[in-house]
Design a protein around this motif. Structure first.
Motif, mmCIF file in Angstrom:
data_model
loop_
_atom_site.group_PDB
_atom_site.id
_atom_site.type_symbol
_atom_site.label_atom_id
_atom_site.label_comp_id
_atom_site.label_asym_id
_atom_site.label_seq_id
_atom_site.Cartn_x
_atom_site.Cartn_y
_atom_site.Cartn_z
ATOM 1 N N PHE A 21 0.806 6.221 -6.767
ATOM 2 C CA PHE A 21 -0.339 7.049 -7.877
ATOM 3 C C PHE A 21 -0.603 8.100 -7.066
ATOM 4 O O PHE A 21 -1.278 8.945 -7.367
ATOM 5 C CB PHE A 21 -1.299 5.466 -8.225
ATOM 6 C CG PHE A 21 -1.572 4.961 -8.444
ATOM 7 C CD1 PHE A 21 -1.480 4.383 -9.958
ATOM 8 C CD2 PHE A 21 -0.380 2.578 -8.330
ATOM 9 C CE1 PHE A 21 -1.776 3.216 -10.907
ATOM 10 C CE2 PHE A 21 0.004 2.764 -9.109
ATOM 11 C CZ PHE A 21 -1.019 3.122 -10.131
ATOM 12 N N THR A 78 1.615 -0.362 -15.232
ATOM 13 C CA THR A 78 0.233 -1.008 -14.949
ATOM 14 C C THR A 78 -0.513 -1.786 -15.229
ATOM 15 O O THR A 78 -0.935 -3.039 -14.875
ATOM 16 C CB THR A 78 -0.662 0.232 -14.864
ATOM 17 O OG1 THR A 78 -0.120 1.455 -13.753
ATOM 18 C CG2 THR A 78 -1.991 -0.374 -13.976
ATOM 19 N N ILE A 122 2.769 -6.061 -5.837
ATOM 20 C CA ILE A 122 2.120 -5.463 -6.228
ATOM 21 C C ILE A 122 2.398 -3.950 -5.757
ATOM 22 O O ILE A 122 3.091 -3.785 -4.090
ATOM 23 C CB ILE A 122 0.189 -5.346 -5.682
ATOM 24 C CG1 ILE A 122 -0.212 -6.312 -6.273
ATOM 25 C CG2 ILE A 122 -0.511 -3.771 -5.535
ATOM 26 C CD1 ILE A 122 -1.217 -7.008 -5.044
ATOM 27 N N GLY A 123 2.450 -3.213 -6.440
ATOM 28 C CA GLY A 123 2.758 -1.323 -5.896
ATOM 29 C C GLY A 123 4.520 -1.419 -6.152
ATOM 30 O O GLY A 123 5.168 -0.326 -6.370
ATOM 31 N N HIS A 182 4.936 -1.510 -9.893
ATOM 32 C CA HIS A 182 4.666 -0.581 -10.455
ATOM 33 C C HIS A 182 4.996 1.204 -10.511
ATOM 34 O O HIS A 182 5.695 1.827 -11.082
ATOM 35 C CB HIS A 182 3.254 0.226 -9.808
ATOM 36 C CG HIS A 182 2.102 -1.085 -10.191
ATOM 37 N ND1 HIS A 182 2.555 -2.108 -9.068
ATOM 38 C CD2 HIS A 182 1.027 -0.924 -11.085
ATOM 39 C CE1 HIS A 182 0.949 -2.518 -9.950
ATOM 40 N NE2 HIS A 182 0.520 -2.056 -10.665
ATOM 41 N N TYR A 183 6.126 0.757 -8.939
ATOM 42 C CA TYR A 183 6.445 2.694 -9.029
ATOM 43 C C TYR A 183 7.866 2.081 -9.375
ATOM 44 O O TYR A 183 8.716 3.092 -10.205
ATOM 45 C CB TYR A 183 7.282 2.379 -7.123
ATOM 46 C CG TYR A 183 8.039 3.402 -7.068
ATOM 47 C CD1 TYR A 183 7.490 5.120 -6.473
ATOM 48 C CD2 TYR A 183 9.275 3.551 -6.104
ATOM 49 C CE1 TYR A 183 7.845 5.692 -6.404
ATOM 50 C CE2 TYR A 183 9.782 4.609 -6.084
ATOM 51 C CZ TYR A 183 9.261 5.774 -5.957
ATOM 52 O OH TYR A 183 10.272 6.821 -5.617
ATOM 53 N N CYS A 230 3.738 1.447 -1.525
ATOM 54 C CA CYS A 230 4.557 1.963 -3.310
ATOM 55 C C CYS A 230 2.809 1.758 -3.874
ATOM 56 O O CYS A 230 3.301 2.888 -4.192
ATOM 57 C CB CYS A 230 4.630 0.585 -3.266
ATOM 58 S SG CYS A 230 6.459 -0.159 -1.863
ATOM 59 N N LEU A 231 2.036 1.694 -3.740
ATOM 60 C CA LEU A 231 0.782 2.066 -4.412
ATOM 61 C C LEU A 231 0.893 3.593 -4.505
ATOM 62 O O LEU A 231 -0.211 4.103 -4.785
ATOM 63 C CB LEU A 231 -0.307 1.372 -3.857
ATOM 64 C CG LEU A 231 -0.207 0.275 -4.451
ATOM 65 C CD1 LEU A 231 -1.544 -0.347 -3.867
ATOM 66 C CD2 LEU A 231 -0.589 -0.251 -5.671
ATOM 67 N N TYR A 232 1.397 4.181 -3.024
ATOM 68 C CA TYR A 232 0.384 5.711 -2.747
ATOM 69 C C TYR A 232 1.603 6.315 -3.162
ATOM 70 O O TYR A 232 1.377 7.801 -3.814
ATOM 71 C CB TYR A 232 0.400 5.525 -1.122
ATOM 72 C CG TYR A 232 0.556 7.239 -0.507
ATOM 73 C CD1 TYR A 232 -0.527 7.671 -0.601
ATOM 74 C CD2 TYR A 232 1.901 7.860 -0.464
ATOM 75 C CE1 TYR A 232 -0.478 9.290 0.045
ATOM 76 C CE2 TYR A 232 1.953 9.294 0.226
ATOM 77 C CZ TYR A 232 0.888 9.957 0.369
ATOM 78 O OH TYR A 232 0.728 11.161 0.430
ATOM 79 N N LEU A 255 0.880 -1.112 -0.229
ATOM 80 C CA LEU A 255 -0.096 0.165 -0.053
ATOM 81 C C LEU A 255 1.112 1.541 0.131
ATOM 82 O O LEU A 255 0.360 2.336 -0.543
ATOM 83 C CB LEU A 255 -0.813 -0.087 1.162
ATOM 84 C CG LEU A 255 -2.090 -1.115 1.522
ATOM 85 C CD1 LEU A 255 -2.888 -1.343 2.833
ATOM 86 C CD2 LEU A 255 -2.854 -1.061 -0.193
#
Length: 338
Positions: free
Chosen positions: A27, A307, A280-281, A284-285, A22-24, A20
């Motif tokens: 994105f 993504t 996940i995350g 993406h990063y 990394c996703l923050y 979460l």
């Protein structure tokens, strides 16, 4: 295995929290309207091709693993080794790294080899995966140092600068430090030796033994050929991802070629190694960071590419794993009816 999972219960919330986070950061500040428009403009035929090649990579992994397991029992089929791998991928979305034990359980459930014996083949495979990843990293660093070095520099504070010599010295110092730790730990006595030292020494010995066993195993050349094909599947999967964004709608992606696909596949593999569910995350990063810092591609465009690439492969893993679970369950039902 049950005790291992029970003692590691805290890893799941920690890995989810890391994902979460990394996703923050990946994105944060995303223009979602433009992001949705970008999804509609990419070529989904090329995305489908990347999924197909990724799925073929599952078969290649299954075929390679079967070669390693043949000395245990020649009756182990490609279907069983493939199912073991795909269910392992599916399990990793629940808890990172648990898939290695799950696939051993899948083969163990067939009664053709024990869980412990199959676990030894996993160690061999992972040793060669690490070795081949190291070789590919060295090739990328040597052939595309300007790009890869700039990417590594982007991960460090502005006061640091990297060069091949600095990297070589740093790697040498790390290896020397690890050797010193192992030497000291071997001479230690008491709890320190049994815990921290034991884990460090065991990890290095497992890596060494896995590589040595691979060199001595029957059909080693076939094993190496499957390993080469596996990396080619990674490269072509990334290349299809690039082609999905090539065109007038994403002009900044048009300059990327197959060499860049190799680079991005290596960078992406680092994202999959981060202990988060299904990469996940982290994936993406790190991929968006590579595209923005090295190629000058806008963060939103790089994030869009990351993504689509990640979700395409994640979808393939989830579908393949789910189908394998259903196949095994249907096989059990038919066996009981007989």
């Amino acid at each position: 295995m049950g005790r291992r999972m029970h003692s590691s219960w805290w890893k799941l919330p920690l890995s989810v929290a890391l994902a979460l986070l990394c996703l923050y950061f990946a994105f944060k500040g995303t223009d979602w309207k433009g992001f949705a428009q970008g999804l509609s403009l990419c070529s989904w035929w090329w995305v489908a091709a990347s999924v197909a090649i990724g799925w073929a990579g599952f078969v290649i992994r299954g075929a390679r693993w079967r070669i390693v397991m043949l000395p245990l029992n020649r009756e182990i089929s490609l279907r069983e080794s493939y199912d073991g791998y795909t269910i392992a991928y599916l399990s990793n979305f629940a808890l990172p790294r648990i898939g290695e034990f799950v696939r051993c359980g899948v083969i163990g459930a067939t009664g053709k080899a024990s869980f412990e014996a199959v676990l030894g083949t996993v160690i061999l495979e992972r040793s060669w995966d690490l070795l081949s990843l190291g070789i590919v990293l060295l090739l990328v660093c040597s052939l595309q140092w300007q790009r890869f070095g700039d990417f590594l520099s982007s991960l460090l504070p502005d006061t640091f600068s990297l060069s091949p010599m600095i990297i070589a010295v740093a790697v040498g110092l790390v290896l020397l430090a690890l050797l010193c730790v192992i030497f000291v730990c071997r001479r230690c006595e008491g709890p320190a030796q049994n815990r921290a030292a034991g884990r460090i020494i065991s990890a290095f010995l497992s890596l060494r033994d896995g590589i040595v066993m691979g060199l001595k195993m029957p059909r080693k050349w076939e094993f190496l050929l499957w390993t080469l094909l596996l990396w080619l599947s990674y490269f072509f999967t990334a290349w299809c991802g690039i082609k999905a964004f090539a065109g007038p709608h994403f002009p900044e992606m048009n300059a990327l070629g197959f060499g860049d696909a190799i680079f991005l596949s290596v960078v992406g593999s680092l994202g999959w190694l981060v202990p988060v569910p299904g990469g996940i995350g982290a994936y993406h990063y790190i991929v968006a960071l590579a595209l923005s810092s090295i190629y000058g591609i806008a963060w939103d465009s790089g994030l869009l590419f990351a993504t689509v690439s990640h979700e395409a492969q994640a979808l393939a893993m989830i579908l393949a794993g789910t189908l394998s679970v259903l196949f095994i369950q249907l096989k059990k039902i038919k066996t009981k009816q007989i």
